[in-house]
Scaffold this motif. Structure first.
Motif, mmCIF file in Angstrom:
data_model
loop_
_atom_site.group_PDB
_atom_site.id
_atom_site.type_symbol
_atom_site.label_atom_id
_atom_site.label_comp_id
_atom_site.label_asym_id
_atom_site.label_seq_id
_atom_site.Cartn_x
_atom_site.Cartn_y
_atom_site.Cartn_z
ATOM 1 N N PHE A 1 45.627 4.957 -26.411
ATOM 2 C CA PHE A 1 44.432 4.165 -26.704
ATOM 3 C C PHE A 1 43.537 4.003 -25.467
ATOM 4 N N ILE A 2 44.142 3.725 -24.317
ATOM 5 C CA ILE A 2 43.297 3.497 -23.148
ATOM 6 C C ILE A 2 42.633 4.793 -22.664
ATOM 7 N N GLU A 3 43.234 5.938 -22.959
ATOM 8 C CA GLU A 3 42.534 7.190 -22.645
ATOM 9 C C GLU A 3 41.346 7.389 -23.572
ATOM 10 N N ILE A 4 41.489 6.925 -24.819
ATOM 11 C CA ILE A 4 40.338 6.958 -25.726
ATOM 12 C C ILE A 4 39.194 6.145 -25.134
ATOM 13 N N SER A 5 39.521 5.029 -24.498
ATOM 14 C CA SER A 5 38.494 4.115 -23.987
ATOM 15 C C SER A 5 37.657 4.719 -22.879
ATOM 16 N N VAL A 6 38.163 5.746 -22.196
ATOM 17 C CA VAL A 6 37.346 6.407 -21.176
ATOM 18 C C VAL A 6 36.754 7.722 -21.687
ATOM 19 N N MET A 7 37.333 8.253 -22.759
ATOM 20 C CA MET A 7 36.819 9.500 -23.330
ATOM 21 C C MET A 7 35.583 9.258 -24.199
ATOM 22 N N ASP A 8 35.632 8.206 -25.024
ATOM 23 C CA ASP A 8 34.589 7.960 -26.015
ATOM 24 C C ASP A 8 33.412 7.224 -25.381
ATOM 25 N N VAL A 9 32.211 7.699 -25.659
ATOM 26 C CA VAL A 9 31.003 7.135 -25.061
ATOM 27 C C VAL A 9 30.760 5.691 -25.500
ATOM 28 N N GLU A 10 31.308 5.305 -26.663
ATOM 29 C CA GLU A 10 31.093 3.950 -27.174
ATOM 30 C C GLU A 10 31.777 2.886 -26.322
ATOM 31 N N PHE A 11 32.717 3.280 -25.485
ATOM 32 C CA PHE A 11 33.465 2.311 -24.677
ATOM 33 C C PHE A 11 32.880 2.132 -23.274
ATOM 34 N N ILE A 12 31.804 2.813 -22.964
ATOM 35 C CA ILE A 12 31.200 2.665 -21.631
ATOM 36 C C ILE A 12 30.746 1.225 -21.439
ATOM 37 N N GLY A 13 31.141 0.610 -20.346
ATOM 38 C CA GLY A 13 30.773 -0.771 -20.066
ATOM 39 C C GLY A 13 31.808 -1.786 -20.507
ATOM 40 N N VAL A 14 32.890 -1.342 -21.183
ATOM 41 C CA VAL A 14 33.961 -2.249 -21.589
ATOM 42 C C VAL A 14 34.923 -2.435 -20.413
#
Length: 381
Positions: free
Chosen positions: A278-291
């Motif tokens: 899940f945390i790798e998704i958070s840096v891969m997906d553009v929607e998580f930028i700034g989280v």
């Protein structure tokens, strides 16, 4: 003989008195003092200004590295007020230290580690308070892609997926990949980059991160071979990126916070491995930028526990996540689920986590999310 012995004794007493006087005259600055954790190890005043952010003018930087700026950066626009290294305000610090009145109970699990020097139980609370401040300073601008007039979200997705494959091929640490993506996002928060230079930026970022994090970093020739970039261009890009970021690589990646929350989950290997996906998704997906990394880590652990039937987000998990409550992490958790029910965006990343080594995390989580959507429980999680 008695006279000689008395002379010797008087000389000895005189020497002892002189030594005592000299010891009293020793300055306090010469006496070793126990340092607090994460302090200056030199016992000297560095003279560094307390002002954390000094904007770098694009004109002066361009004069320094003319060849690199013409390769990397577009002259059409410069993103200003990006907050690449914005200092945390007092309100931010208070918010992430969670000084509000606690409405939950938790156990002092750190007390069990008092005899383990690797766990630094004496300083662990202060360390994570410090990391909470750092994650605010090192956040990229959440909306920077709107100002990247030459780039699209798809281009960033492709870059991240390719970097993930290179990272896996070189067998680098997870932290190296997280730092590399953070370097890219913070750099793109400041500079408008041309499409033909995006892979060069990613290659230089992974090269920087590997030298920062790895014990044995791959050589620049390895990165040049994988990317097709010229060695000189990678080295010039490395210099330019570090100047733009003011050499600040103090990014507290999500792995730091996953390890901390795992303490409250009894270090369950299965939930931890799924949370890593899940945390790798958070840096891969553009929607998580700034989280914030701590928030993405808390949401990752929350969903991983739910997948294994552990529904309760109890006081221990709240405390060891940095005070993040269930209501605070739910928007990020829903963003994870949204990613899972969509078609696969990152092919290499999906294949990596579909192996037995990673518990087939990419397959299991997608099946679970689609089952929740089928039963109409996706929004109720």
């Amino acid at each position: 003989m008695n006279i000689f012995r008395s002379q010797q004794q008087s000389q000895t007493r005189a020497q002892d008195e002189n030594n005592n006087i000299k010891q009293k005259d020793v300055k306090k600055s010469q006496i070793p003092v126990r340092r607090p954790a994460l302090s200056n190890v030199t016992n000297t005043t560095t003279g560094v200004s307390s002002k954390l952010y000094h904007p770098v003018s694009s004109a002066s930087t361009a004069n320094t590295h003319t060849s690199t700026t013409t390769t990397l950066v577009s002259s059409d626009a410069v993103i200003k007020d990006s907050g690449i290294k914005r200092p945390a305000s007092q309100e931010d610090v208070l918010q992430h230290k969670r000084t509000k009145t606690m409405e939950y109970e938790y156990e002092d699990l750190d007390a069990d580690d008092w005899n383990d020097p690797n766990m630094v139980s004496e300083y662990v609370v202060e360390i994570f308070e410090y990391l909470a401040k750092l994650e605010i300073k090192t956040l990229p601008l959440a909306t920077y892609m709107e100002k990247q007039i030459h780039l699209t979200d798809y281009m960033r997705d492709e870059l991240c997926d390719w970097l993930n494959a290179v990272h896996l091929k070189f067998r680098l640490l997870p932290e190296t990949f997280f730092i590399a993506i953070n370097i890219i996002d913070r750099f793109l928060s400041r500079e408008v980059v041309l499409p033909q230079a995006l892979q060069l930026v990613g290659t230089a970022a992974l090269f920087i991160a590997s030298k920062y994090e790895e014990i044995y970093s791959p050589s620049v020739n390895h990165f040049a071979h994988e990317s097709g970039c010229v060695v000189e261009d990678i080295l010039n890009a490395e210099k330019y990126i570090l100047e733009v970021l003011e050499f600040d690589l103090s990014y507290p990646n999500p792995m730091n916070f996953i390890r901390r929350i795992s303490k409250a989950d009894d270090y369950d290997v299965n939930t931890r491995n799924i949370a890593k996906y899940f945390i790798e998704i958070s840096v891969m997906d553009v929607e998580f930028i700034g989280v914030r990394p701590s928030l993405s880590a808390a949401a990752a652990m929350y969903l991983s526990r739910r997948l294994f039937g552990k529904d309760e987000w109890n006081g221990n998990l709240i405390y060891y996540s940095g005070g993040i409550t269930e209501s605070e992490l739910m928007p990020v958790a829903h963003q994870y689920l949204k990613y899972l029910v969509q078609p696969v965006q990152h092919e290499s990343f999906f294949r990596k986590y579909s192996s037995k080594k990673y518990l087939k995390a990419s397959i299991v989580t997608r099946q679970w999310a689609k089952q929740l959507m089928k039963e109409g429980e996706l929004d109720d999680i």
